[in-house]
Design a protein around this motif. Structure first.
Motif, PDB file in Angstrom:
ATOM      1  N   GLU A 295      49.857  43.395  13.578  1.00 54.28           N
ATOM      2  CA  GLU A 295      49.736  44.762  14.097  1.00 54.28           C
ATOM      3  C   GLU A 295      51.107  45.403  14.309  1.00 54.28           C
ATOM      4  N   ASN A 296      52.017  44.667  14.920  1.00 55.08           N
ATOM      5  CA  ASN A 296      53.356  45.217  15.177  1.00 55.08           C
ATOM      6  C   ASN A 296      54.131  45.484  13.889  1.00 55.08           C
ATOM      7  N   VAL A 297      53.987  44.585  12.911  1.00 56.40           N
ATOM      8  CA  VAL A 297      54.685  44.792  11.642  1.00 56.40           C
ATOM      9  C   VAL A 297      54.103  46.023  10.942  1.00 56.40           C
ATOM     10  N   MET A 298      52.779  46.164  10.957  1.00 54.47           N
ATOM     11  CA  MET A 298      52.144  47.326  10.324  1.00 54.47           C
ATOM     12  C   MET A 298      52.574  48.629  11.004  1.00 54.47           C
ATOM     13  N   LYS A 299      52.727  48.583  12.323  1.00 55.25           N
ATOM     14  CA  LYS A 299      53.158  49.757  13.084  1.00 55.25           C
ATOM     15  C   LYS A 299      54.586  50.143  12.657  1.00 55.25           C
ATOM     16  N   LEU A 300      55.450  49.145  12.536  1.00 61.34           N
ATOM     17  CA  LEU A 300      56.828  49.403  12.103  1.00 61.34           C
ATOM     18  C   LEU A 300      56.879  49.937  10.675  1.00 61.34           C
ATOM     19  N   ILE A 301      56.014  49.400   9.806  1.00 62.40           N
ATOM     20  CA  ILE A 301      55.956  49.882   8.426  1.00 62.40           C
ATOM     21  C   ILE A 301      55.566  51.362   8.420  1.00 62.40           C
ATOM     22  N   SER A 302      54.600  51.751   9.262  1.00 60.41           N
ATOM     23  CA  SER A 302      54.210  53.175   9.343  1.00 60.41           C
ATOM     24  C   SER A 302      55.370  54.022   9.833  1.00 60.41           C
ATOM     25  N   GLU A 303      56.106  53.520  10.822  1.00 60.18           N
ATOM     26  CA  GLU A 303      57.268  54.262  11.333  1.00 60.18           C
ATOM     27  C   GLU A 303      58.296  54.463  10.222  1.00 60.18           C
ATOM     28  N   VAL A 304      58.564  53.388   9.459  1.00 59.26           N
ATOM     29  CA  VAL A 304      59.547  53.475   8.377  1.00 59.26           C
ATOM     30  C   VAL A 304      59.089  54.483   7.323  1.00 59.26           C
ATOM     31  N   THR A 305      57.816  54.406   6.909  1.00 55.29           N
ATOM     32  CA  THR A 305      57.345  55.331   5.869  1.00 55.29           C
ATOM     33  C   THR A 305      57.294  56.770   6.387  1.00 55.29           C
ATOM     34  N   ALA A 306      57.046  56.944   7.694  1.00 58.51           N
ATOM     35  CA  ALA A 306      57.031  58.297   8.274  1.00 58.51           C
ATOM     36  C   ALA A 306      58.453  58.826   8.487  1.00 58.51           C
ATOM     37  N   GLY A 307      59.434  57.915   8.412  1.00 58.12           N
ATOM     38  CA  GLY A 307      60.820  58.333   8.573  1.00 58.12           C
ATOM     39  C   GLY A 307      61.263  58.462  10.019  1.00 58.12           C
ATOM     40  N   LYS A 308      60.444  57.945  10.951  1.00 62.08           N
ATOM     41  CA  LYS A 308      60.802  58.038  12.381  1.00 62.08           C
ATOM     42  C   LYS A 308      60.639  56.673  13.032  1.00 62.08           C
ATOM     43  N   VAL A 309      61.736  55.940  13.147  1.00 56.98           N
ATOM     44  CA  VAL A 309      61.647  54.625  13.789  1.00 56.98           C
ATOM     45  C   VAL A 309      62.112  54.705  15.228  1.00 56.98           C
ATOM     46  N   THR A 310      61.408  53.980  16.092  1.00 58.08           N
ATOM     47  CA  THR A 310      61.747  53.941  17.515  1.00 58.08           C
ATOM     48  C   THR A 310      63.150  53.367  17.705  1.00 58.08           C
ATOM     49  N   THR A 311      63.405  52.234  17.035  1.00 57.76           N
ATOM     50  CA  THR A 311      64.723  51.607  17.122  1.00 57.76           C
ATOM     51  C   THR A 311      65.329  51.527  15.731  1.00 57.76           C
ATOM     52  N   PRO A 312      66.260  52.422  15.399  1.00 55.72           N
ATOM     53  CA  PRO A 312      66.862  52.390  14.062  1.00 55.72           C
ATOM     54  C   PRO A 312      67.646  51.099  13.818  1.00 55.72           C
ATOM     55  N   TYR A 313      67.645  50.671  12.586  1.00 59.20           N
ATOM     56  CA  TYR A 313      68.357  49.468  12.166  1.00 59.20           C
ATOM     57  C   TYR A 313      69.843  49.779  12.022  1.00 59.20           C
ATOM     58  N   ALA A 314      70.700  48.927  12.579  1.00 61.29           N
ATOM     59  CA  ALA A 314      72.132  49.219  12.578  1.00 61.29           C
ATOM     60  C   ALA A 314      72.965  48.257  11.728  1.00 61.29           C
ATOM     61  N   GLY A 315      72.312  47.342  11.023  1.00 63.05           N
ATOM     62  CA  GLY A 315      73.066  46.411  10.171  1.00 63.05           C
ATOM     63  C   GLY A 315      73.278  47.000   8.791  1.00 63.05           C
ATOM     64  N   GLU A 316      73.743  46.153   7.880  1.00 65.44           N
ATOM     65  CA  GLU A 316      73.954  46.594   6.492  1.00 65.44           C
ATOM     66  C   GLU A 316      73.309  45.579   5.562  1.00 65.44           C
ATOM     67  N   VAL A 317      71.989  45.589   5.508  1.00 62.51           N
ATOM     68  CA  VAL A 317      71.285  44.605   4.676  1.00 62.51           C
ATOM     69  C   VAL A 317      71.689  44.805   3.213  1.00 62.51           C
ATOM     70  N   PRO A 318      72.148  43.725   2.544  1.00 59.37           N
ATOM     71  CA  PRO A 318      72.537  43.859   1.143  1.00 59.37           C
ATOM     72  C   PRO A 318      71.370  44.318   0.272  1.00 59.37           C
ATOM     73  N   GLN A 319      71.687  45.134  -0.721  1.00 54.02           N
ATOM     74  CA  GLN A 319      70.662  45.669  -1.615  1.00 54.02           C
ATOM     75  C   GLN A 319      69.923  44.557  -2.348  1.00 54.02           C
ATOM     76  N   VAL A 320      68.671  44.829  -2.667  1.00 55.88           N
ATOM     77  CA  VAL A 320      67.872  43.891  -3.438  1.00 55.88           C
ATOM     78  C   VAL A 320      68.366  43.927  -4.884  1.00 55.88           C
ATOM     79  N   THR A 321      68.616  42.736  -5.434  1.00 56.54           N
ATOM     80  CA  THR A 321      69.091  42.644  -6.816  1.00 56.54           C
ATOM     81  C   THR A 321      68.166  41.727  -7.615  1.00 56.54           C
ATOM     82  N   ALA A 322      68.458  41.584  -8.886  1.00 59.05           N
ATOM     83  CA  ALA A 322      67.674  40.710  -9.770  1.00 59.05           C
ATOM     84  C   ALA A 322      67.780  39.253  -9.338  1.00 59.05           C
ATOM     85  N   GLU A 323      68.792  38.923  -8.541  1.00 60.90           N
ATOM     86  CA  GLU A 323      68.950  37.537  -8.062  1.00 60.90           C
ATOM     87  C   GLU A 323      67.991  37.208  -6.920  1.00 60.90           C
TER      88      GLU A 323
END
Length: 198
Positions: A74-102
């Motif tokens: 439930e919590n993960v689904m709620k966060l996914i909705s926040e991300v897709t809506a573009g409004k997250v309660t707690t914005p992410y502050a790291g720098e996750v490396p981009q997804v690559t073919a590796e």
């Protein structure tokens, strides 16, 4: 006498192929690559608050959120909705490396949301979280993809991830995911040394 197949044999990789690949793996380079990715992704998380699993949800819209630990469906689904809506309660502050073919991915890197999980095959919370993410991705009709990245912090987990990387190298992405499921399946500590099961 019934000889049980090793985990790698169950996904079509012989003991000899696995042993050869494990032997030729540059562990230092692999570990450096993993740690570099982890450090960037968790840049904003104090060292004493880091643990596995650590997950970053990356929206196609550029919005991101993180999950520390094994959260509920439930919590993960709620966060996914926040991300897709573009409004997250707690914005992410790291720098996750981009997804690559590796990367090891289920789904498309172009999905609406890509779940980037840093996980450890020896972590009971990672094992508990694995079915949750499997369910979310399976039910998403291709809207959610899942990237598995290693973060070995428990004993024996580095041996397991080297084996998993070898399975991926020899048999490809699908075998990697099947092998990961099998590795989580043996998480109950066995009396035999872990290397005999790989």
């Amino acid at each position: 006498i019934v000889v049980e197949k090793t985990l790698s044999e169950q996904v079509g990789v012989s003991k000899a192929q696995l042993a050869e690949c494990i032997k030729s793996t540059d562990r230092t380079a692999l570990n450096t690559k993993i740690q570099t990715s982890v450090e960037a992704a968790m840049k904003a998380v104090p060292a004493d608050q880091r643990g596995t699993p650590y997950t970053v949800l990356v929206g196609k819209n550029g919005v991101k959120a993180d999950i520390r630990g094994a959260d509920s469906y439930e919590n993960v689904m709620k966060l996914i909705s926040e991300v897709t809506a573009g409004k997250v309660t707690t914005p992410y502050a790291g720098e996750v490396p981009q997804v690559t073919a590796e990367d090891h991915i289920i789904g498309s890197p172009d999905a609406q949301v890509v779940i980037v999980e840093y996980s450890d095959y020896e972590c009971p919370f990672c094992k508990a979280f694995h079915p949750t993410l499997t369910k979310i991705v399976t039910e998403s009709n291709g809207n959610i993809a899942w990237v598995y990245r290693h973060w070995p912090i428990h004993q024996n987990s580095f041996e397991k991830l080297v084996a998993a990387e070898c399975v991926a190298k020899i048999k490809g992405n699908d075998a990697f995911w099947k092998y990961s499921d099998l590795l989580f399946g043996i998480l109950n500590p066995a009396p035999a040394p872990v290397t005999s099961q790989l």
